[in-house]
Design an enzyme around this catalytic site. Structure first.
Site, mmCIF file in Angstrom:
data_model
loop_
_atom_site.group_PDB
_atom_site.id
_atom_site.type_symbol
_atom_site.label_atom_id
_atom_site.label_comp_id
_atom_site.label_asym_id
_atom_site.label_seq_id
_atom_site.Cartn_x
_atom_site.Cartn_y
_atom_site.Cartn_z
ATOM 1 N N CYS A 1 -5.801 1.481 59.559
ATOM 2 C CA CYS A 1 -5.980 1.657 58.055
ATOM 3 C C CYS A 1 -6.920 0.111 57.683
ATOM 4 N N CYS B 1 -4.942 21.841 51.530
ATOM 5 C CA CYS B 1 -6.194 20.928 51.569
ATOM 6 C C CYS B 1 -5.779 20.002 52.601
ATOM 7 N N CYS C 1 -9.106 12.741 47.018
ATOM 8 C CA CYS C 1 -7.915 13.856 46.385
ATOM 9 C C CYS C 1 -8.276 14.503 45.196
ATOM 10 N N ASP D 1 7.575 -3.414 44.853
ATOM 11 C CA ASP D 1 7.082 -3.458 46.047
ATOM 12 C C ASP D 1 7.645 -4.227 47.111
ATOM 13 N N CYS E 1 -8.944 7.647 50.859
ATOM 14 C CA CYS E 1 -8.255 8.818 50.798
ATOM 15 C C CYS E 1 -7.658 9.031 49.482
ATOM 16 N N CYS F 1 0.123 20.158 47.912
ATOM 17 C CA CYS F 1 -1.232 19.751 48.674
ATOM 18 C C CYS F 1 -1.604 20.847 49.452
ATOM 19 N N CYS G 1 -9.054 -0.334 50.501
ATOM 20 C CA CYS G 1 -9.686 0.861 50.553
ATOM 21 C C CYS G 1 -9.038 1.918 49.800
ATOM 22 N N CYS H 1 -8.042 14.274 52.344
ATOM 23 C CA CYS H 1 -8.017 12.772 52.861
ATOM 24 C C CYS H 1 -7.925 12.516 54.126
HETATM 25 C C1 B12 Z 1 3.560 -1.379 53.996
HETATM 26 C C2 B12 Z 1 2.858 -0.907 52.960
HETATM 27 C C3 B12 Z 1 1.607 -0.635 53.049
HETATM 28 C C4 B12 Z 1 0.822 -0.586 54.688
HETATM 29 C C5 B12 Z 1 1.435 0.785 55.145
HETATM 30 C C6 B12 Z 1 1.322 1.854 54.340
HETATM 31 C C7 B12 Z 1 2.009 3.309 54.630
HETATM 32 N N1 B12 Z 1 1.524 4.314 54.247
HETATM 33 O O1 B12 Z 1 2.970 3.284 55.201
HETATM 34 C C8 B12 Z 1 -0.708 -0.734 54.277
HETATM 35 C C9 B12 Z 1 -0.892 -2.162 54.120
HETATM 36 C C10 B12 Z 1 -1.425 0.002 54.933
HETATM 37 C C11 B12 Z 1 -0.731 -0.200 52.801
HETATM 38 C C12 B12 Z 1 -1.875 0.554 52.116
HETATM 39 C C13 B12 Z 1 -1.677 0.914 50.873
HETATM 40 N N2 B12 Z 1 -0.846 0.745 49.956
HETATM 41 CO CO1 B12 Z 1 0.856 0.052 50.407
HETATM 42 N N3 B12 Z 1 3.030 -0.403 50.564
HETATM 43 C C14 B12 Z 1 3.467 -0.637 51.499
HETATM 44 C C15 B12 Z 1 5.207 -0.809 51.243
HETATM 45 C C16 B12 Z 1 5.348 -2.449 51.209
HETATM 46 C C17 B12 Z 1 5.885 -0.325 52.340
HETATM 47 C C18 B12 Z 1 5.692 1.191 52.540
HETATM 48 C C19 B12 Z 1 6.396 1.700 53.664
HETATM 49 O O2 B12 Z 1 7.760 1.612 53.709
HETATM 50 N N4 B12 Z 1 5.604 2.235 54.884
HETATM 51 C C20 B12 Z 1 6.623 2.906 55.717
HETATM 52 C C21 B12 Z 1 6.005 4.258 55.715
HETATM 53 C C22 B12 Z 1 6.934 5.085 57.142
HETATM 54 O O3 B12 Z 1 6.618 5.118 54.620
HETATM 55 P P1 B12 Z 1 5.524 5.748 53.604
HETATM 56 O O4 B12 Z 1 4.178 5.458 53.739
HETATM 57 O O5 B12 Z 1 6.115 5.353 52.410
HETATM 58 O O6 B12 Z 1 5.871 7.200 54.105
HETATM 59 C C23 B12 Z 1 6.840 7.943 53.895
HETATM 60 C C24 B12 Z 1 6.319 9.341 53.670
HETATM 61 O O7 B12 Z 1 5.305 9.319 54.528
HETATM 62 C C25 B12 Z 1 7.640 9.946 54.442
HETATM 63 N N5 B12 Z 1 7.179 11.440 55.383
HETATM 64 C C26 B12 Z 1 6.557 11.206 56.564
HETATM 65 N N6 B12 Z 1 6.384 12.397 57.021
HETATM 66 C C27 B12 Z 1 6.821 13.322 55.883
HETATM 67 C C28 B12 Z 1 6.712 14.723 55.703
HETATM 68 C C29 B12 Z 1 6.965 15.293 54.631
HETATM 69 C C30 B12 Z 1 7.046 16.826 54.551
HETATM 70 C C31 B12 Z 1 7.542 14.797 53.711
HETATM 71 C C32 B12 Z 1 8.053 15.253 52.269
HETATM 72 C C33 B12 Z 1 7.638 13.117 53.634
HETATM 73 C C34 B12 Z 1 7.081 12.233 54.865
HETATM 74 O O8 B12 Z 1 8.546 9.495 55.100
HETATM 75 C C35 B12 Z 1 7.977 8.012 54.850
HETATM 76 C C36 B12 Z 1 9.254 7.178 54.815
HETATM 77 O O9 B12 Z 1 10.060 7.284 55.763
HETATM 78 C C37 B12 Z 1 5.146 -0.198 49.960
HETATM 79 C C38 B12 Z 1 6.075 -0.618 48.794
HETATM 80 C C39 B12 Z 1 7.407 -0.167 49.122
HETATM 81 N N7 B12 Z 1 8.183 -1.296 49.083
HETATM 82 O O10 B12 Z 1 7.775 0.995 49.511
HETATM 83 C C40 B12 Z 1 3.475 -0.272 49.495
HETATM 84 C C41 B12 Z 1 2.987 0.901 48.705
HETATM 85 C C42 B12 Z 1 3.173 2.263 49.462
HETATM 86 N N8 B12 Z 1 1.572 0.837 48.679
HETATM 87 C C43 B12 Z 1 0.823 1.161 47.746
HETATM 88 C C44 B12 Z 1 -0.466 0.875 47.255
HETATM 89 C C45 B12 Z 1 -1.132 1.051 46.023
HETATM 90 C C46 B12 Z 1 -1.333 0.825 48.706
HETATM 91 C C47 B12 Z 1 -2.923 1.298 48.820
HETATM 92 C C48 B12 Z 1 -3.537 2.250 47.971
HETATM 93 C C49 B12 Z 1 -3.443 -0.019 48.484
HETATM 94 C C50 B12 Z 1 -5.138 0.069 48.668
HETATM 95 N N9 B12 Z 1 -5.911 0.566 47.889
HETATM 96 O O11 B12 Z 1 -5.729 -0.678 49.634
HETATM 97 C C51 B12 Z 1 -3.033 1.592 50.232
HETATM 98 C C52 B12 Z 1 -2.799 2.989 50.532
HETATM 99 C C53 B12 Z 1 -2.939 3.330 52.254
HETATM 100 C C54 B12 Z 1 -2.174 4.716 52.346
HETATM 101 N N10 B12 Z 1 -2.739 5.815 52.311
HETATM 102 O O12 B12 Z 1 -0.835 4.603 52.398
HETATM 103 C C55 B12 Z 1 1.729 1.788 46.463
HETATM 104 C C56 B12 Z 1 2.020 3.083 46.512
HETATM 105 C C57 B12 Z 1 2.047 3.877 45.154
HETATM 106 C C58 B12 Z 1 1.774 5.519 45.480
HETATM 107 N N11 B12 Z 1 1.336 5.885 44.130
HETATM 108 O O13 B12 Z 1 2.078 6.026 46.363
HETATM 109 C C59 B12 Z 1 3.266 0.928 47.050
HETATM 110 C C60 B12 Z 1 4.414 2.081 46.773
HETATM 111 C C61 B12 Z 1 3.499 -0.343 46.420
HETATM 112 C C62 B12 Z 1 3.757 -0.186 44.985
HETATM 113 N N12 B12 Z 1 4.932 -0.528 44.745
HETATM 114 O O14 B12 Z 1 3.051 0.435 44.044
HETATM 115 N N13 B12 Z 1 0.638 -0.232 52.134
HETATM 116 S S1 SF4 Z 2 -6.612 14.968 49.421
HETATM 117 FE FE1 SF4 Z 2 -4.777 15.077 48.087
HETATM 118 S S2 SF4 Z 2 -4.181 17.114 47.802
HETATM 119 FE FE2 SF4 Z 2 -5.618 17.081 49.827
HETATM 120 S S3 SF4 Z 2 -4.092 16.800 51.262
HETATM 121 FE FE3 SF4 Z 2 -4.937 14.904 50.811
HETATM 122 S S4 SF4 Z 2 -3.050 14.152 49.511
HETATM 123 FE FE4 SF4 Z 2 -2.971 16.374 49.519
HETATM 124 S S1 SF4 Z 3 -8.940 6.160 53.790
HETATM 125 FE FE1 SF4 Z 3 -6.759 5.588 53.326
HETATM 126 S S2 SF4 Z 3 -5.822 5.606 55.157
HETATM 127 FE FE2 SF4 Z 3 -8.068 5.618 55.753
HETATM 128 S S3 SF4 Z 3 -8.589 3.461 55.905
HETATM 129 FE FE3 SF4 Z 3 -8.770 3.929 53.775
HETATM 130 S S4 SF4 Z 3 -6.727 3.431 52.683
HETATM 131 FE FE4 SF4 Z 3 -6.729 3.588 54.847
#
Ligand code: B12
Ligand code: SF4
Ligand code: SF4
Length: 355
Positions: free
Chosen positions: A216, A193, A250, A136, A246, A190, A243, A196
């Site tokens: 968020c 769908c 799913c 993380d 989303c 996905c 939260c 989320c």
């Molecule tokens: C910052 C962070 C947050 C932030 C921002 C989240 C975000 N989506 O960016 C906040 C505080 C909002 C957050 C919330 C949560 N987080 Co968080 N978070 C992180 C952290 C530290 C970095 C994530 C990151 O790099 N974000 C930057 C964005 C740009 O990257 P990304 O979301 O991974 O997005 C990638 C893809 O979307 C992709 N992408 C974009 N467009 C497209 C299109 C296609 C076609 C494809 C294939 C890919 C793609 O590119 C992006 C990367 O460049 C990671 C740990 C880590 N070191 O990675 C944990 C992590 C992502 N979090 C985690 C969790 C559990 C959560 C929550 C569920 C907690 C909760 N219940 O409240 C929520 C989920 C919210 C959500 N829907 O994301 C887990 C996710 C596990 C998993 N199964 O995915 C992680 C990995 C921590 C861990 N070590 O387990 N988080």
């Molecule tokens: S609810 Fe789950 S399966 Fe449906 S679009 Fe979102 S991430 Fe994909």
């Molecule tokens: S549904 Fe997902 S993206 Fe929306 S506020 Fe909750 S954790 Fe954040």
């Protein structure tokens, strides 16, 4: 005799499973091509006040900038799903909700120990092999490396989803200085769908696969210090830490599997009474939440969040508890208390029901 790389990779994943990780896959230690999404995300300002997301950009996109010796990356998933976690059920009146991941002991410590055991196994089994663990907090785009390692795909809600497990799991990994055969990345499941995207209470997805963290609830209740934007307050419902909306909607989460952490890991109430949440002193907060993820919000964040949830609760019995904070020295708490008291007094029937 040294096992050939294929056999060693199989044995390594088996060892990980025996430590309780249901998901294990291997990615090459190379830059992740989709990292451009991360750059665009930062440029759009979607990281809000999470300044740490701006640091170490090169390392996040290329793990060898973080571990120059790395040749392969073992990515792992650890389920945190507990079927009995009440917070996942329908919210009721004067109770808050804590995200599923946060009801157990702080996962950084739990998984850190398991990763150390795995690293020790690697270093013993393969003379000369060295590993570096991450969970993380290291500058690694964990979801992208996990996708590359074939343990799931990145859903429209940005979660890494496994077809075997859904998305209620943590990610972590070990970078290794040995060449191992990588697993095939998983295709997107996905389809058409968009549940989320539609269900997010604050409409935090500007487009599929992209999250505007500043909207968020997870960011607002955990990472963000200061006041929560007024325009979002009525939408945050009764979430007081994180939260899960989303993920709850799913369809893949019907495959969630129980955490190997066991019931003893269930240390926090998932739906705490707001009245009790607001009665916690800073000292009691510390004791109750020691070594849990909730510590991160600190007492001031916890109270701000509980006040907001109380304001959204439509429960006039919470008014005296809220009013106690209207003269608090912390301006964020004071202002939130006034907003919440006004919201409860104004017209409770106007307020939307809890999420
Ligand atoms: C910052 C962070 C947050 C932030 C921002 C989240 C975000 N989506 O960016 C906040 C505080 C909002 C957050 C919330 C949560 N987080 Co968080 N978070 C992180 C952290 C530290 C970095 C994530 C990151 O790099 N974000 C930057 C964005 C740009 O990257 P990304 O979301 O991974 O997005 C990638 C893809 O979307 C992709 N992408 C974009 N467009 C497209 C299109 C296609 C076609 C494809 C294939 C890919 C793609 O590119 C992006 C990367 O460049 C990671 C740990 C880590 N070191 O990675 C944990 C992590 C992502 N979090 C985690 C969790 C559990 C959560 C929550 C569920 C907690 C909760 N219940 O409240 C929520 C989920 C919210 C959500 N829907 O994301 C887990 C996710 C596990 C998993 N199964 O995915 C992680 C990995 C921590 C861990 N070590 O387990 N988080
Ligand atoms: S609810 Fe789950 S399966 Fe449906 S679009 Fe979102 S991430 Fe994909
Ligand atoms: S549904 Fe997902 S993206 Fe929306 S506020 Fe909750 S954790 Fe954040």
């Amino acid at each position: 005799m040294l096992l050939p790389p294929e056999s060693f990779a199989r044995a390594l994943k088996q060892e990980a499973r025996s430590l309780g990780f249901p998901l294990a896959g291997i990615a090459p230690a190379a830059p992740v091509p989709e990292a451009s999404h991360y750059q665009a995300w930062l440029k759009a300002g979607y990281h809000g006040t999470m300044q740490y997301m701006e640091r170490n950009r090169e390392s996040r996109m290329d793990i060898t900038r973080w571990d120059p010796a790395a040749r392969s990356v073992l990515m792992l998933g650890w389920s945190y799903f507990r079927p009995g976690a009440e917070g996942a059920k329908e919210p009721c009146g004067a109770r808050g909700r804590v995200a599923r991941y946060a009801s157990g002991r702080d996962y950084h410590a739990l998984l850190g120990d398991k990763l150390e055991a795995l690293r020790a196994w690697v270093e013993e089994t393969r003379p000369g092999a060295k590993g570096k663990i991450f969970v993380d907090t290291s500058p690694v785009l964990e979801r992208l490396y996990a996708r590359r390692a074939g343990i799931g795909w990145i859903g429209k809600n940005t979660m890494l989803i496994s077809p075997r497990l859904g998305s209620y799991f943590f990610l972590c990994g070990v970078s290794l200085n040995i060449d191992l055969p990588g697993d095939a990345p998983m295709p997107d499941h996905c389809g058409s769908c968009d549940r989320c995207l539609k269900a997010c209470p604050t409409q935090a997805f500007p487009k599929p696969h992209t999250l505007d963290a500043t909207k968020c609830i997870s960011y607002l209740t955990i990472e963000h210090r200061g006041p929560i934007a007024e325009s979002l307050r009525s939408q945050t419902g009764n979430w007081i830490f994180g939260c899960d909306v989303c993920q709850e909607v799913c369809p893949w989460n019907r495959f969630a599997q129980e955490s190997a952490g066991g019931a003893e890991e269930d240390v926090l109430e998932a739906a705490p009474e707001l009245k009790k949440a607001l009665e916690l002193s800073p000292e009691e907060f510390k004791v109750r939440h020691r070594r849990t993820s909730v510590e991160r919000a600190k007492w001031a964040g916890w109270i701000r969040n509980a006040l907001l949830a109380a304001g959204n609760s439509k429960d006039p019995a919470l008014l005296p508890q809220i009013q106690k904070f209207q003269n608090h020295p912390d301006p964020v708490i004071r202002e939130q208390a006034s907003w919440s008291a006004a919201r409860l007094q104004e017209s409770p029937s106007r307020a939307p029901a809890n999420l």
